[in-house]
Design an enzyme around this catalytic site. Structure first.
Site, short mmCIF file in Angstrom:
data_model
loop_
_atom_site.label_atom_id
_atom_site.label_comp_id
_atom_site.label_asym_id
_atom_site.label_seq_id
_atom_site.Cartn_x
_atom_site.Cartn_y
_atom_site.Cartn_z
CB SER A 1 -3.75 -35.26 15.22
OG SER A 1 -4.12 -36.32 14.48
CE LYS A 2 -9.61 -31.94 19.19
NZ LYS A 2 -10.00 -30.48 19.00
NE ARG A 3 -5.64 -36.87 10.37
CZ ARG A 3 -4.34 -37.68 10.29
NH1 ARG A 3 -4.45 -39.02 9.86
NH2 ARG A 3 -2.97 -37.46 10.33
#
Ligand code: GLU
Length: 464
Positions: free
Chosen positions: A242-244
């Site tokens: 994910s973006k994280r």
């Protein structure tokens, strides 16, 4: 001739997964002295944007993954796809289908109720001896591919091994919509065929498309390429990236101060290995890379390893090159970079100690700004017992030869005269000159400053 391609849809930036696919396709072509084609799959007009095209081109350029042909844009090839559809209609490998979306929905509903897999029932599919219904006069048909009914479609996936699907599982795929526009899988097929792609290396989210694409290629009499489906990249926590943790634009890695060679080296090891080798150049990678050592299981993203590689490449990098990368970062902060001291001299001293280009900019910044060391750090090092030694050092600094050796001798002489231990004076000099207690060797840091600037910074507190 080996020909690979990278075929991103410009619906977002070039993220880590896409960059790895591009890298593997590029390296495979390089390994075989072949060609690497860049193709922009922009037929989803609602989601494709020129900004995303630019972001992909920027990302490829930053990584240095140069294409030999293209970029080809699918939207510019519409006439070609339409011609092939006409050829297939003429050859009987595709047929017009007038089933309306409402009829299809009803058909599927009935199949579901009977516990069957929903599929097109073949009403408009021509068969020998079958009489087709009369086409409605005012409706435009979709075009369907006449998928084989019997047998299987199989390929030996270069990553996943042999895969075989029964044709009975596959519907007659719509290859052109009622308005005549070709559909996604069809454009891919025509392009892979006409662009002479020998090896399709792509994410395994496309595995389900492959049997359909192979059947259409066969119907066209095209040579079927070999397929290598790369497994997903997971975050360090084992969840979908994910973006994280990394599913961000590769250009964000540039913003965060990573060197492209570190990102490339990192990506190369995401799902591929060459013994225990962790650090290697792209030239080395292209020599080694074939599809034999790609793991079919998912790769896990590991930021610590990327950071470790980045620190390694920073150490190795030419200081003048790093200076060219750090300068715009300083300028963006409003820091006026001068050549006293020269940025590459600072970088030469600091590049072994930092993790990224922004930390290098942090270290360099203090040489160029009007520095005011933080009060809480000052009180810690600016003790009464060290003040006479500091005054002594300042007096000496106005006279000594201005190089690290002479400065080192001066520091030693000052602490000896005042009966101090080295850190007492060295830490204070560091803090007064750079605002930080941790720096490379103190004599080298002092020597970086022009003499007047060093004396000025040291005197600012000594006179208080
Ligand atoms: N355009 C597709 C994507 O961005 C890739 C298609 C392919 O590689 O066949 O996922």
């Amino acid at each position: 001739m080996t020909r690979t391609r990278f075929a991103p849809s410009p619906t977002g930036f070039l993220h880590i997964g896409g960059a790895r696919t591009a890298l593997f396709s590029w390296a495979y072509a390089r390994h075989h002295g072949g060609e690497f084609v860049l193709r922009i799959e922009d037929t989803d007009v609602a989601r494709s944007t020129p900004e995303a095209v630019q972001a992909i081109l920027d990302g490829m350029n930053w990584l240095g993954l140069a294409h030999d042909e293209g970029p080809f844009y699918q939207m510019q090839r519409m006439d070609r796809y339409k011609n092939v559809i006409q050829d297939m209609l003429a050859a009987g490998t595709a047929y017009p289908c007038y089933t309306t979306p409402e009829e299809l929905e009803r058909m599927r509903e009935e199949q579901r109720m009977k516990g069957l897999k929903p599929r097109y029932d073949g009403t408009w599919r021509p068969e020998p001896g079958k009489t087709l219904p009369t086409p409605p006069s005012n409706a435009a048909p979709v075009v369907r591919f006449r998928n084989p009914l019997e047998g299987t479609v199989a390929w030996d996936d270069l990553v996943k091994g042999p895969i075989e699907i029964a044709n009975a599982e596959l519907d007659d795929l719509v290859i052109a919509r009622a308005d005549g526009t070709p559909t996604y899988n069809f454009c891919v097929v025509v392009d892979d065929w006409e662009m002479g792609i020998t090896h399709v290396i792509r994410g395994d989210d496309h595995v389900n498309n492959t049997p359909r694409q192979i059947n259409i290629l066969k119907a066209l009499g095209a040579q079927v390429p070999l397929y290598a489906h790369l497994s997903m990249i997971l975050g360090a926590d084992g969840l979908k990236l994910s973006k994280r943790h990394g599913a961000v634009s590769v250009m964000l890695y540039d913003d965060e101060g990573y060197l492209p060679e570190a990102v490339l080296n990192y990506l190369a090891r995401l799902g591929w290995s060459h013994g225990d080798d962790e650090i290697f150049s792209m030239q080395q990678f292209c020599e080694w890379f074939n599809l034999d050592h790609i793991t079919p299981s998912a790769a896990q993203f590991n930021t610590e390893k990327l950071n470790w590689l980045n620190a390694h490449y920073l150490k190795q990098a030419d200081s003048a090159r790093l200076a060219a990368l750090v300068r715009p970062r300083l300028e963006a902060r409003g820091v006026a970079v001068s050549d006293r001291p020269s940025l590459s001299a600072i970088i030469n001293l600091y590049k072994e100690r930092v993790g990224n280009l922004n930390e290098l900019a942090d270290a360099a910044e203090v040489f160029y700004i009007d520095l005011h060391p933080r009060a809480d750090i000052l009180v810690q090092y600016l003790t009464p017992e060290v003040m006479p030694a500091l005054a002594d050092f300042i007096a000496g600094a106005k006279e000594v030869e201005w190089d690290a050796a002479a400065i080192s001798a001066l520091i030693k002489a000052c602490i000896a005269r005042h009966g101090l231990k080295m850190p007492k004076l060295a830490m204070l000099l560091r803090v007064l000159l750079t605002g930080q207690a941790q720096t490379p060797s103190v004599d080298a840091v002092v020597a970086l400053f022009p003499r007047e600037l060093a004396v000025k910074r040291l005197s600012a507190v000594a006179s208080k």
